[in-house]
Design a protein around this motif. Structure first.
Motif, PDB file in Angstrom:
ATOM      1  N   UNK A 285       0.834  -1.210   0.000  1.00 47.95           N
ATOM      2  CA  UNK A 285       0.000   0.000   0.000  1.00 47.95           C
ATOM      3  C   UNK A 285       0.869   1.262   0.000  1.00 47.95           C
ATOM      4  N   UNK A 286       1.876   1.286   0.873  1.00 46.91           N
ATOM      5  CA  UNK A 286       2.757   2.451   0.920  1.00 46.91           C
ATOM      6  C   UNK A 286       3.543   2.593  -0.385  1.00 46.91           C
ATOM      7  N   UNK A 287       4.103   1.497  -0.868  1.00 49.82           N
ATOM      8  CA  UNK A 287       4.916   1.553  -2.082  1.00 49.82           C
ATOM      9  C   UNK A 287       4.067   1.921  -3.298  1.00 49.82           C
ATOM     10  N   UNK A 288       2.830   1.443  -3.341  1.00 51.79           N
ATOM     11  CA  UNK A 288       1.913   1.813  -4.424  1.00 51.79           C
ATOM     12  C   UNK A 288       1.683   3.321  -4.433  1.00 51.79           C
ATOM     13  N   UNK A 289       1.398   3.907  -3.276  1.00 57.99           N
ATOM     14  CA  UNK A 289       1.159   5.348  -3.210  1.00 57.99           C
ATOM     15  C   UNK A 289       2.399   6.130  -3.618  1.00 57.99           C
ATOM     16  N   UNK A 290       3.551   5.697  -3.151  1.00 58.51           N
ATOM     17  CA  UNK A 290       4.787   6.396  -3.489  1.00 58.51           C
ATOM     18  C   UNK A 290       5.071   6.336  -4.985  1.00 58.51           C
ATOM     19  N   UNK A 291       4.896   5.180  -5.591  1.00 49.85           N
ATOM     20  CA  UNK A 291       5.176   5.043  -7.014  1.00 49.85           C
ATOM     21  C   UNK A 291       4.146   5.787  -7.873  1.00 49.85           C
ATOM     22  N   UNK A 484       5.855  -7.187  -3.462  1.00 52.87           N
ATOM     23  CA  UNK A 484       5.808  -7.313  -4.920  1.00 52.87           C
ATOM     24  C   UNK A 484       4.510  -7.986  -5.351  1.00 52.87           C
ATOM     25  N   UNK A 485       4.126  -9.028  -4.637  1.00 54.48           N
ATOM     26  CA  UNK A 485       2.862  -9.705  -4.962  1.00 54.48           C
ATOM     27  C   UNK A 485       1.682  -8.741  -4.818  1.00 54.48           C
ATOM     28  N   UNK A 486       1.693  -7.934  -3.765  1.00 51.45           N
ATOM     29  CA  UNK A 486       0.615  -6.983  -3.556  1.00 51.45           C
ATOM     30  C   UNK A 486       0.569  -5.909  -4.627  1.00 51.45           C
ATOM     31  N   UNK A 487       1.728  -5.462  -5.065  1.00 56.38           N
ATOM     32  CA  UNK A 487       1.784  -4.454  -6.125  1.00 56.38           C
ATOM     33  C   UNK A 487       1.281  -5.023  -7.448  1.00 56.38           C
ATOM     34  N   UNK A 488       1.664  -6.243  -7.728  1.00 53.16           N
ATOM     35  CA  UNK A 488       1.192  -6.866  -8.961  1.00 53.16           C
ATOM     36  C   UNK A 488      -0.326  -7.051  -8.937  1.00 53.16           C
ATOM     37  N   UNK A 489      -0.877  -7.317  -7.755  1.00 50.00           N
ATOM     38  CA  UNK A 489      -2.328  -7.451  -7.633  1.00 50.00           C
ATOM     39  C   UNK A 489      -3.043  -6.127  -7.899  1.00 50.00           C
ATOM     40  N   UNK A 490      -2.318  -5.009  -7.712  1.00 49.92           N
ATOM     41  CA  UNK A 490      -2.874  -3.680  -7.993  1.00 49.92           C
ATOM     42  C   UNK A 490      -2.665  -3.268  -9.456  1.00 49.92           C
ATOM     43  N   UNK A 491      -2.049  -4.138 -10.242  1.00 49.15           N
ATOM     44  CA  UNK A 491      -1.884  -3.871 -11.665  1.00 49.15           C
ATOM     45  C   UNK A 491      -0.492  -3.458 -12.086  1.00 49.15           C
ATOM     46  N   UNK A 492       0.462  -3.411 -11.156  1.00 48.15           N
ATOM     47  CA  UNK A 492       1.829  -3.035 -11.496  1.00 48.15           C
ATOM     48  C   UNK A 492       2.595  -4.214 -12.072  1.00 48.15           C
ATOM     49  N   UNK A 493       3.512  -3.911 -12.972  1.00 43.41           N
ATOM     50  CA  UNK A 493       4.519  -4.874 -13.400  1.00 43.41           C
ATOM     51  C   UNK A 493       5.778  -4.581 -12.587  1.00 43.41           C
TER      52      UNK A 493
END
Length: 531
Positions: A285-291, A484-493
């Motif tokens: 969640x934090x890394x998604x917001x930052x990116x 990484x798994x959580x970010x990929x679930x949000x649509x990130x590569x």
């Protein structure tokens, strides 16, 4: 957060009188030597930078550019823009005539006027107490009598053998039997030593006129470049007022364009609208917001940020509340933003950042760069000056914010920064890593402010960035797989980064305890020190 003493790492340095943090141990030692002999923070920074121009040639040099923020104990700040301009004759029309559609990193047209030496002299005249002849002693000795190649320096060197081999002068100076020098091997740069000695006695004019300047111009002309002695002679350093924005009770200061510091403030402005302190610092969640905040911030950069004389928007409007609010509406907590304006900039590069705080409370946040590793790869043979390639960020064709124009300063990635608390000095900091730097500033400040990390822990914390062409995320190896798994679930590569992402130094000023707390990045060879 507290350090786990059973895990690899290092403690921050605590000192009462003065502190310094650089990316190379010999530079840290040079700075301490100046401080302990009565010099101030600016004197120490120039001594350290001159050493790094010798011992970290892949990252910095006198053929590059420089920016700095000098802060007095009362919080009064002055910024210095020491970036050089493109040659006056270099225009889109000239490039079109020569069939140049883009400025490659090793093109002579990517070499802009090196601004570092003029900036160093300007800084010393404004705030220093020593002259070049006193401050270059260690650098000249290392260039003339030799220095040992450090491990991270060697790692970078090995990646650039083919680049150096393409230029006969660079191959002769920087390769040993056609290969990168080994860790611990002793290298000497006698021509560079002569140039440093000339500058130490003749000042910046010994670089921008006379034999050194003639060597630079001749070298570029033989390769098809159009830089002239007049271009070099016109180099000047600009004093600028830092741009400031608050982040959760702390005031963060960056330099205005042509640097990308404004982007760090945009990212922080976006992150402030979310409840980061209650998120796992290494969670998706934090890394998604930052990116997502970074992707938006860099899109703004590529649309607007350039030499301020050519900008279509006032830089202060880009960090205004209305604009940040408008941008923040693009961010979704539950999925990746699909459409962000594309860029065509190169992947991350590197540089050197250092910071010094002296016994009187004078602080300097200082950054010097030749942009890509070993810059353009073009060495002026008689002077030993390795030329940077900052002009590679220019567009060869008209119609873009950062299109080439004669006498124009390019968009810069290198950005020193400073933090105030209650209007007084709190944090002198910077992040290396080319395009990553604005994102890195936000990451570091968030680590400290949102998660209570000390400066060393905040620097050590694993990093992410994204490919500026595909927007695929790049994660350092210490980013946990669950993130990484959580970010990929949000649509990130997401890919694992091929190299460590950037580097950092920082000094925190604890006025209540009368302490300086310094940290230096383990991704580099250097360290912090104080007394």
């Amino acid at each position: 957060m507290r350090r786990d003493f059973e895990a690899p790492g290092r403690s921050p340095v605590f000192a009462r009188q003065a502190a310094v943090a650089t990316s190379h141990p010999l530079a840290t030692s040079a700075a301490l030597e100046v401080l302990q002999s009565g010099g101030n923070a600016v004197d120490a920074a120039i001594a350290a930078a001159s050493v790094q121009a010798v011992v970290e040639p892949q990252m910095t040099g006198i053929g590059g550019d420089c920016f700095a923020i000098v802060t007095k104990p009362d919080g009064q700040m002055t910024g210095f823009n020491g970036s050089g301009a493109s040659p006056r004759a270099l225009t889109p029309e000239l490039l079109a005539e020569r069939g140049v559609e883009e400025l490659s990193p090793t093109s002579p047209h990517a070499v802009t006027v090196p601004g570092a030496i003029r900036a160093w002299e300007t800084l010393l005249k404004a705030h220093g107490t020593r002259s070049f002849d006193k401050l270059f002693t260690r650098a000249i000795d290392y260039a003339e009598n030799g220095f040992p190649v450090a491990p991270r320096v060697n790692r970078d060197w090995e990646k650039n053998v083919s680049k150096l081999a393409a230029n006969p002068a660079a191959a002769s100076a920087y390769l040993v039997d056609g290969e990168a020098p080994e860790v611990g091997s002793i290298l000497k740069f006698p021509r560079l030593a002569e140039t440093l000695r000339a500058i130490s006695s003749g000042g910046a004019d010994a670089f921008y006129a006379g034999p050194v300047a003639e060597d630079i111009v001749k070298t570029l002309k033989e390769l098809g470049g159009v830089m002239t002695l007049e271009d070099l002679g016109a180099c000047h350093t600009t004093a600028v007022s830092p741009v400031m924005r608050d982040y959760r009770g702390h005031t963060i200061a960056e330099l205005p364009p042509n640097g990308q510091g404004i982007v760090a403030l945009i990212i922080l402005g976006l992150l402030e609208r979310f409840d980061l302190p209650n998120l796992d610092p290494l969670g998706p969640e934090r890394l998604h917001l930052e990116m997502e905040a970074a992707r938006i911030g860099y899109a703004v950069r590529d649309k607007f940020v350039t030499d301020p004389g050519y900008m279509d928007a006032c830089h202060t409007s880009l960090i205004g509340e209305d604009y940040i609010t408008q941008l923040s509406r693009l961010i979704r907590l539950d999925r990746r933003l699909e459409q962000v304006p594309g860029t065509s900039l190169a992947p991350q590069t590197d540089t050197i950042y250092l910071t010094v705080v002296d016994k009187d409370g004078l602080s300097v946040s200082f950054i010097n760069s030749i942009f890509n590793e070993f810059g353009s790869g073009i060495l002026a043979p008689n002077s030993g000056v390795l030329l940077h390639n900052r002009g590679a960020v220019f567009k060869a064709k008209p119609g873009h914010a950062n299109s080439i124009a004669g006498g124009k300063r390019p968009m810069h990635t290198i950005i020193p920064a400073f933090g105030l608390k209650d209007g007084l000095p709190w944090l002198s900091f910077g992040v290396m890593g080319g395009h990553y730097q604005a994102c890195g500033h936000a990451h570091l400040i968030s680590n400290i402010v949102d998660y209570g990390m000390d400066v060393q822990m905040a620097i050590d914390m694993p990093r992410m960035f994204f490919d500026l062409k595909t927007y695929a995320l790049e994660a350092e190896k210490m980013i946990p797989q669950r993130a990484i798994d959580g970010l990929e679930a949000l649509g990130h590569t997401v890919h694992r980064a091929a190299s460590p992402i950037g580097g950092s130094q920082a000094i925190m000023i604890d006025r209540h305890k009368g302490l300086l707390i310094a940290g230096s990045d383990p991704r580099k060879d250097g360290h912090a020190a104080g007394y």
